[in-house]
Write a protein that holds these residues in place. Structure first.
Motif, PDB file in Angstrom:
ATOM      1  N   PHE A 424      29.133  33.658  56.582  1.00  0.00           N
ATOM      2  CA  PHE A 424      29.045  34.767  55.634  1.00  0.00           C
ATOM      3  C   PHE A 424      29.650  36.044  56.227  1.00  0.00           C
ATOM      4  O   PHE A 424      30.334  36.805  55.529  1.00  0.00           O
ATOM      5  CB  PHE A 424      27.589  35.011  55.251  1.00  0.00           C
ATOM      6  N   THR A 425      29.436  36.260  57.529  1.00  0.00           N
ATOM      7  CA  THR A 425      30.026  37.431  58.197  1.00  0.00           C
ATOM      8  C   THR A 425      31.550  37.362  58.168  1.00  0.00           C
ATOM      9  O   THR A 425      32.226  38.352  57.897  1.00  0.00           O
ATOM     10  CB  THR A 425      29.529  37.508  59.653  1.00  0.00           C
ATOM     11  N   LYS A 426      32.085  36.161  58.443  1.00  0.00           N
ATOM     12  CA  LYS A 426      33.535  35.979  58.383  1.00  0.00           C
ATOM     13  C   LYS A 426      34.054  36.232  56.971  1.00  0.00           C
ATOM     14  O   LYS A 426      35.117  36.823  56.775  1.00  0.00           O
ATOM     15  CB  LYS A 426      33.912  34.572  58.834  1.00  0.00           C
ATOM     16  N   TYR A 427      33.299  35.778  55.999  1.00  0.00           N
ATOM     17  CA  TYR A 427      33.697  35.951  54.604  1.00  0.00           C
ATOM     18  C   TYR A 427      33.755  37.432  54.232  1.00  0.00           C
ATOM     19  O   TYR A 427      34.712  37.894  53.594  1.00  0.00           O
ATOM     20  CB  TYR A 427      32.706  35.220  53.707  1.00  0.00           C
ATOM     21  N   ILE A 428      32.753  38.204  54.673  1.00  0.00           N
ATOM     22  CA  ILE A 428      32.721  39.642  54.379  1.00  0.00           C
ATOM     23  C   ILE A 428      33.894  40.344  55.039  1.00  0.00           C
ATOM     24  O   ILE A 428      34.556  41.206  54.430  1.00  0.00           O
ATOM     25  CB  ILE A 428      31.386  40.258  54.852  1.00  0.00           C
ATOM     26  N   LYS A 429      34.174  39.957  56.292  1.00  0.00           N
ATOM     27  CA  LYS A 429      35.303  40.575  56.999  1.00  0.00           C
ATOM     28  C   LYS A 429      36.621  40.275  56.294  1.00  0.00           C
ATOM     29  O   LYS A 429      37.495  41.139  56.179  1.00  0.00           O
ATOM     30  CB  LYS A 429      35.344  40.076  58.437  1.00  0.00           C
ATOM     31  N   GLN A 430      36.781  39.042  55.816  1.00  0.00           N
ATOM     32  CA  GLN A 430      38.000  38.672  55.096  1.00  0.00           C
ATOM     33  C   GLN A 430      38.134  39.465  53.809  1.00  0.00           C
ATOM     34  O   GLN A 430      39.233  39.909  53.455  1.00  0.00           O
ATOM     35  CB  GLN A 430      37.997  37.173  54.804  1.00  0.00           C
ATOM     36  N   LYS A 431      37.033  39.670  53.109  1.00  0.00           N
ATOM     37  CA  LYS A 431      37.071  40.444  51.864  1.00  0.00           C
ATOM     38  C   LYS A 431      37.463  41.890  52.138  1.00  0.00           C
ATOM     39  O   LYS A 431      38.250  42.493  51.391  1.00  0.00           O
ATOM     40  CB  LYS A 431      35.714  40.388  51.170  1.00  0.00           C
ATOM     41  N   LYS A 432      36.892  42.454  53.235  1.00  0.00           N
ATOM     42  CA  LYS A 432      37.233  43.828  53.575  1.00  0.00           C
ATOM     43  C   LYS A 432      38.697  43.952  53.957  1.00  0.00           C
ATOM     44  O   LYS A 432      39.374  44.910  53.583  1.00  0.00           O
ATOM     45  CB  LYS A 432      36.350  44.309  54.726  1.00  0.00           C
ATOM     46  N   THR A 433      39.194  42.968  54.728  1.00  0.00           N
ATOM     47  CA  THR A 433      40.597  42.979  55.136  1.00  0.00           C
ATOM     48  C   THR A 433      41.516  42.903  53.924  1.00  0.00           C
ATOM     49  O   THR A 433      42.496  43.634  53.817  1.00  0.00           O
ATOM     50  CB  THR A 433      40.888  41.801  56.076  1.00  0.00           C
ATOM     51  N   LYS A 434      41.182  42.025  52.975  1.00  0.00           N
ATOM     52  CA  LYS A 434      41.978  41.902  51.755  1.00  0.00           C
ATOM     53  C   LYS A 434      41.927  43.187  50.945  1.00  0.00           C
ATOM     54  O   LYS A 434      42.912  43.600  50.338  1.00  0.00           O
ATOM     55  CB  LYS A 434      41.480  40.723  50.920  1.00  0.00           C
ATOM     56  N   GLY A 435      40.752  43.852  50.944  1.00  0.00           N
ATOM     57  CA  GLY A 435      40.621  45.105  50.196  1.00  0.00           C
ATOM     58  C   GLY A 435      41.470  46.210  50.783  1.00  0.00           C
ATOM     59  O   GLY A 435      42.105  46.985  50.058  1.00  0.00           O
ATOM     60  N   ILE A 436      41.506  46.303  52.117  1.00  0.00           N
ATOM     61  CA  ILE A 436      42.319  47.327  52.775  1.00  0.00           C
ATOM     62  C   ILE A 436      43.800  47.098  52.510  1.00  0.00           C
ATOM     63  O   ILE A 436      44.550  48.010  52.204  1.00  0.00           O
ATOM     64  CB  ILE A 436      42.043  47.318  54.298  1.00  0.00           C
ATOM     65  N   VAL A 437      44.229  45.835  52.597  1.00  0.00           N
ATOM     66  CA  VAL A 437      45.628  45.501  52.337  1.00  0.00           C
ATOM     67  C   VAL A 437      46.002  45.842  50.902  1.00  0.00           C
ATOM     68  O   VAL A 437      47.075  46.366  50.625  1.00  0.00           O
ATOM     69  CB  VAL A 437      45.886  44.009  52.622  1.00  0.00           C
ATOM     70  N   ALA A 438      45.079  45.561  49.975  1.00  0.00           N
ATOM     71  CA  ALA A 438      45.362  45.843  48.562  1.00  0.00           C
ATOM     72  C   ALA A 438      45.515  47.339  48.313  1.00  0.00           C
ATOM     73  O   ALA A 438      46.318  47.764  47.482  1.00  0.00           O
ATOM     74  CB  ALA A 438      44.218  45.271  47.703  1.00  0.00           C
ATOM     75  N   GLU A 439      44.721  48.156  49.034  1.00  0.00           N
ATOM     76  CA  GLU A 439      44.814  49.607  48.858  1.00  0.00           C
ATOM     77  C   GLU A 439      46.089  50.176  49.470  1.00  0.00           C
ATOM     78  O   GLU A 439      46.681  51.131  48.962  1.00  0.00           O
ATOM     79  CB  GLU A 439      43.599  50.275  49.504  1.00  0.00           C
ATOM     80  N   GLU A 440      46.531  49.607  50.604  1.00  0.00           N
ATOM     81  CA  GLU A 440      47.676  50.160  51.314  1.00  0.00           C
ATOM     82  C   GLU A 440      49.014  49.620  50.816  1.00  0.00           C
ATOM     83  O   GLU A 440      50.056  50.217  51.059  1.00  0.00           O
ATOM     84  CB  GLU A 440      47.544  49.846  52.814  1.00  0.00           C
TER      85      GLU A 440
END
Length: 452
Positions: A424-440
């Motif tokens: 679940f921790t890995k999943y949250i980190k992946q979601k955050k990483t995808k969110g940052i990429v989407a914003e930038e």
């Protein structure tokens, strides 16, 4: 979202070499060797620490069951399913009538005369039954265990000389038969061959028709999402458990006798005088409270709460465990621990997850090795002198196995929780990483400059 979480974030298997077989074979071989060295050093006295305390009752599980079939066994309080009872009825036919009448005056007596073991007419059918059971067990290991023939031979020998198996053989119990069919089921229930898969489902039903306990392993079908197979296995179990009542006995009346006796069986075996010598979650609680000198206002109530809490946890985590061998180990914990008490021979059901672990586990983890150590402690022929009563007693052996069983459940549950937290921790980190990429990404597309 959750589908992607479970599908994409499972713990990856380690392709490196594992050492589970090395640990198991070395430690089990050492325990068997130590068992026989100690027996030689004590002149055989240490055998009492592995076998039933009443030495005159050896093999009587078998002889009593055969004699009960002289009349309707369910009127006599038998709790075996009818397929097992019918098997004993067939063995009864091998005993000459005059030999039977000479020794047995009343087949309804719970404990039959011990002299039956001294008579050739009674003993020969027992030899046939146990010899066939042992050879069938060895054949099942050769059929179901992966690896070379010499490894299968070593495993067969070690399991035959394990504590629970020695106890089952000493009792003359038929538990080897449902164990054999449980092996076949867990090894082939997910076979790609439809015929072999169906044989596996029928094997589960046969195991249940001899002893009801193996039905717990049916959870593997649910875990594998084999719902159609689960339904068919349920039908096979119902047919092989219920139909023989009508074919060989008195139908509804025999079923009623069976259910009545079964409902009272657990309560009878849970009597306080019997708890100390048995394996169960409730018995474990009594032992731990006594060992740590904990004073409770209502020990029995707390013991029942402990029993149901651990049982419920085992059932829940059979569905959540990240590998099938761990789910099977929790099934074995449930089989042995839930009852008011548990005779030592039921621990042979832990052979199932042990073989599954040795054949299927490809990942090296501390949790797995710790679990394996406790699994070995459950089945190893370890004997210790009783410090309270003096001499050798199965009581101490039982406590090693029971506390190891509790540890197996605890370690698997902890391992499962940790694995889900990590995923679940890995999943949250992946979601955050995808969110940052989407914003930038729009900034990059517009020629913007990202901060370093």
């Amino acid at each position: 979202m959750f589908k992607n979480f479970y599908k994409g974030n499972d713990l990856k298997k380690d392709s490196g070499k594992t050492y589970y077989k090395h640990v198991f074979y070395v430690l089990m071989a050492c325990s068997v060797l130590a068992f026989f060295v100690l027996a030689y050093a004590t002149g055989g006295a240490s055998f009492k620490g592995m076998l039933m305390g009443d030495a005159s009752d050896t093999f009587m599980d078998h002889y009593n069951s055969v004699i009960y079939n002289k009349i309707n066994p369910y009127e006599n309080g038998v709790v075996y399913p009818p397929l097992a009872t019918f098997t004993y009825g067939c063995l009864l036919k091998l005993i000459p009538e005059d030999v039977f009448n000479e020794i047995v005056s009343d087949p309804t007596v719970l404990a039959q005369p011990r002299d039956v073991k001294l008579t050739q007419g009674f003993a020969f059918q027992f030899i046939i039954f146990m010899t066939a059971s042992i050879f069938a067990f060895m054949a099942a290991v050769y059929l179901c265990k992966k690896g070379r023939n010499y490894e299968k031979a070593i495993l067969s020998a070690l399991l035959l000389l394990s504590g629970p198996m020695l106890y089952a053989l000493e009792r003359g119990n038929n538990l080897i038969i449902p164990l054999i069919f449980s092996f076949i089921f867990v090894n082939y229930y997910d076979s790609k061959n439809k015929i072999i898969r169906e044989i596996a489902l029928i094997s589960l039903a046969v195991a249940v028709a001899f002893k009801l306990y193996p039905i717990a392993f049916g959870v593997l079908l649910f875990r594998n999402k084999q719902y159609k197979e689960l339904v068919r296995a349920g039908i096979y179990c119902a047919v092989l458990v219920i139909l023989p009542f009508f074919v060989f006995y008195d139908g509804i009346q025999s079923i009623d006798y069976f259910l009545q006796r079964l409902s009272k069986f657990d309560g009878k075996r849970s009597a306080g005088v019997n708890i100390d010598g048995q394996l169960s979650f409730k018995g474990m609680f009594y032992y731990l409270v006594g060992f740590f000198r904990i004073k409770l206002s209502d020990t029995d109530a707390m013991a029942n709460i402990f029993r149901y809490a651990v049982t419920g946890s085992c059932i829940l985590f059979t569905f959540l465990a990240r590998s099938n061998w761990k789910a099977a180990a929790l099934c074995a914990c449930f089989i042995c621990g839930y009852q008011g008490s548990c005779p030592k021979y039921l621990l042979i059901f832990f052979f199932v997850p042990i073989v599954m672990l040795l054949d299927s586990e490809k990942k090296n983890t501390v949790f797995n090795y710790i679990t394996l150590i406790f699994l070995i402690l459950i089945i190893a022929p370890i004997v210790l002198p009783d410090p309270n009563k003096g001499g050798w007693s199965v009581y101490m052996t039982g406590k090693i196995s029971s506390l190891s069983m509790l540890a197996v459940a605890a370690v698997i549950i902890a391992d499962t929780i940790v694995s889900y937290v990590v995923s679940f921790t890995k999943y949250i980190k992946q979601k955050k990483t995808k969110g940052i990429v989407a914003e930038e990404l729009p900034l990059l597309q517009n020629g913007g400059v990202l901060d370093a």
